[in-house]
Design an enzyme around this catalytic site. Structure first.
Site, mmCIF file in Angstrom:
data_model
loop_
_atom_site.group_PDB
_atom_site.id
_atom_site.type_symbol
_atom_site.label_atom_id
_atom_site.label_comp_id
_atom_site.label_asym_id
_atom_site.label_seq_id
_atom_site.Cartn_x
_atom_site.Cartn_y
_atom_site.Cartn_z
ATOM 1 N N ASP A 139 -27.006 -5.411 -25.509
ATOM 2 C CA ASP A 139 -28.268 -5.536 -24.780
ATOM 3 C C ASP A 139 -28.539 -7.018 -24.581
ATOM 4 O O ASP A 139 -28.270 -7.836 -25.470
ATOM 5 C CB ASP A 139 -29.417 -4.881 -25.546
ATOM 6 N N ASP A 182 -28.602 0.714 -19.098
ATOM 7 C CA ASP A 182 -29.883 1.310 -19.481
ATOM 8 C C ASP A 182 -30.816 1.410 -18.275
ATOM 9 O O ASP A 182 -31.491 2.429 -18.075
ATOM 10 C CB ASP A 182 -30.578 0.470 -20.565
#
Length: 172
Positions: A128, A146
């Site tokens: 991330d 995502d």
């Protein structure tokens, strides 16, 4: 119908999913190779400030699901990802996957699922790196995959609501 024609019927889906997988993996690789962003770099002790007080680049190992929920369930997330992909493939006709809107929705969704699955299998965590902050609040870091999963689900929900309303309203 021949195999090439069956594949071509889902052309937008394939192109979009493949594009998302490539974009997701390229951006994650760029973050992983950025010398000023060692693993677990995020604001305030690290990261790269892009828009002061709002947007930062980070390098976070997410072993959980969305927003870091359920950390340590790595194998389960891999199984769930493959199950979701298999379910979409099996029920592609019932999902009306030949329609453009559904190809966009599921292209985003499947591309995102595969992008994160690659990380989970290769690294045992998901990279991330997009880190947004609002005054007094930090949104959990996320990535391209995502974002695409969230947008794909939102499009699917909107399509479902529209189709449901169309079926419920009497023809004029």
């Amino acid at each position: 119908m021949s195999f090439p024609r069956r594949v071509a019927a889902y052309g937008k889906f394939h192109v979009l999913a493949a594009s998302i997988i490539v974009a997701d993996q390229v951006t994650k690789l760029a973050i992983q190779r950025e010398p000023s962003l060692p693993l677990e770099s995020y604001w305030p002790s690290g990261g790269i400030e892009v828009i002061p007080g709002f947007f930062y680049l980070a390098h976070i190992a997410n072993t959980g699901a969305a927003w870091g929920m359920f950390p340590g369930f790595k194998t389960g997330f891999v199984v769930i990802g493959f199950f979701a992909l298999a379910t979409i493939f099996i029920y592609r006709n019932q999902l009306n996957l030949k329609s453009t809107a559904m190809q966009i929705s599921f292209g985003l969704l499947c591309g995102g699922i595969i992008g994160n699955l690659i990380d989970r299998v290769r690294l045992h965590y998901v990279v991330d790196f997009l880190d947004f902050h609002l005054p007094g609040y930090r949104w959990p870091a996320f990535n391209v995959a995502d974002s695409c999963i969230s947008i794909g689900v939102a499009i699917y929900i909107m399509i479902s609501i529209i189709e449901s309303r169309q079926r419920a309203s009497p023809e004029e």
